[in-house]
Scaffold this motif. Structure first.
Motif, PDB file in Angstrom:
ATOM      1  N   SER A  26       0.836  -1.208   0.000  1.00 53.56           N
ATOM      2  CA  SER A  26       0.000   0.000   0.000  1.00 53.56           C
ATOM      3  C   SER A  26       0.867   1.253   0.000  1.00 53.56           C
ATOM      4  O   SER A  26       0.497   2.279  -0.585  1.00 53.56           O
ATOM      5  CB  SER A  26      -0.945   0.005   1.212  1.00 53.56           C
ATOM      6  N   THR A  74      -6.835  -1.605  -6.497  1.00 52.28           N
ATOM      7  CA  THR A  74      -7.307  -1.055  -5.228  1.00 52.28           C
ATOM      8  C   THR A  74      -8.682  -1.602  -4.859  1.00 52.28           C
ATOM      9  O   THR A  74      -8.896  -2.110  -3.748  1.00 52.28           O
ATOM     10  CB  THR A  74      -7.361   0.483  -5.313  1.00 52.28           C
ATOM     11  N   MET A 130      -7.379  -0.167   1.057  1.00 48.64           N
ATOM     12  CA  MET A 130      -6.567   0.294  -0.068  1.00 48.64           C
ATOM     13  C   MET A 130      -7.178   1.537  -0.713  1.00 48.64           C
ATOM     14  O   MET A 130      -6.459   2.447  -1.136  1.00 48.64           O
ATOM     15  CB  MET A 130      -6.404  -0.820  -1.096  1.00 48.64           C
TER      16      MET A 130
END
Length: 323
Positions: A96, A138, A198
């Protein structure tokens, strides 16, 4: 280079009638440096996502330890079981951070300079494609995380047990076998506590980008995001464009990208994406999602990961369309 075809542009319309080659766009010489830097990161995305999707966890062992708090054998068994997964959890969190750096690189190239937003998307379509890949990853990661409660449960147990061991050792600076201090574990705990970690990471990064790059007008960023969303919507609703797509999965890819840029727009535009006067025209996007996204949770992601949906400025009629 994958071709971006501009078929029709009506200056009085908020739509952008174009086809973007999300499947094959290749970098120009001007895009090459950023493209390679981003590619070095995104090459890892598939492996990280597949690992997340296949995560099993230590649910059985942790349940046994909780039910038998005075059994050292049960505690040790759970500790050993969850330790096997900590490297995986750390890799999700570490990636991330790499995604954050990639978002900054792409936004810088796609929003700065003297070109208009459409010129950026036309002339830097390989970078647009990479930005789309970031958003696809994501939302896909978050979808997998939401149906895998053992991720947060495992790390919560791990952190709790680690603190117990640290207190026994009377060492506040103690690191675990992965070299994680209590501070790092705290940041990871906050990350995994998010239902869509995310997307929060990417939206927070985009918001910071706006604040830290005052040399780039906010309008450049919001207009670019709005154009991205419009391109995605038109590509989905146009049968001519959908028929040009080679891979069956590309439609869902485009839908995830569309939702991602809408969320980002809502986070960085002062009035958000849901006000009646927004350039976004959210009702059109809701209709597209209901018609093409099936039983996916993309509509929920747009509703619950956005910043302004619950504001009083969001028309009640629009809120009802999300039901």
């Amino acid at each position: 280079m994958g071709k971006l075809l501009s078929i029709l542009r009506n200056p009085n319309s908020k739509d952008v009638d174009v086809f973007v080659d999300f499947e094959n766009a290749q970098p120009t010489e001007q895009e090459e440096v950023t493209y390679r830097n981003v590619e070095n990161v995104m090459q890892q995305a598939k492996a990280v996502l597949e690992d997340m999707q296949g995560y099993k966890g230590a649910t059985v062992e942790i349940r046994e330890a909780i039910n038998n708090p005075h059994s050292e054998e049960a505690q040790q068994s759970a500790w050993e079981a969850v330790q096997k997964h900590v490297d995986n959890l750390k890799s999700y969190y570490d990636f991330s951070k790499q995604i954050e750096s990639v978002v900054v690189l792409l936004l810088t190239d796609l929003c700065s300079g003297n070109m208009t937003s459409m010129e950026h998307l036309e002339q830097q379509q390989a970078l647009f494609r990479q930005f789309a890949q970031v958003l696809d990853y994501t939302l896909s990661f978050d979808e997998a995380k939401m149906v895998t409660p053992s991720v947060q449960n495992d790390f919560s147990y791990y952190r709790r047990r680690f603190n117990q061991l640290r207190m026994k050792a009377d060492n506040s600076q103690m690191e675990d076998d992965q070299g994680m201090t209590s501070e790092v574990q705290g940041r990871m705990s906050l990350f995994f506590a998010e239902s869509r970690p995310m997307m929060k990471c990417v939206s927070d990064t985009t918001s910071r980008f706006v604040l830290e790059h005052d040399d780039i007008p906010l309008e450049n960023i919001t207009e670019t995001l709005a154009k991205m969303a419009a391109i995605c919507r038109v590509m989905i609703t146009s049968t001519v464009y959908r028929d040009r797509l080679v891979n069956n999965d590309t439609v869902m890819f485009i839908l995830r990208v569309m939702v991602g840029v809408l969320i980002l727009f809502d986070h960085v535009h002062p009035n958000g994406a849901f006000v009646k006067t927004s350039v976004i025209e959210m009702e059109k996007y809701v209709r597209v999602l209901k018609q093409h996204a099936g039983n996916t949770n993309l509509l929920d992601a747009l509703k619950y990961t956005s910043k302004h949906f619950s504001d009083s400025t969001t028309p009640e009629s629009l809120k009802k369309t999300f039901a």
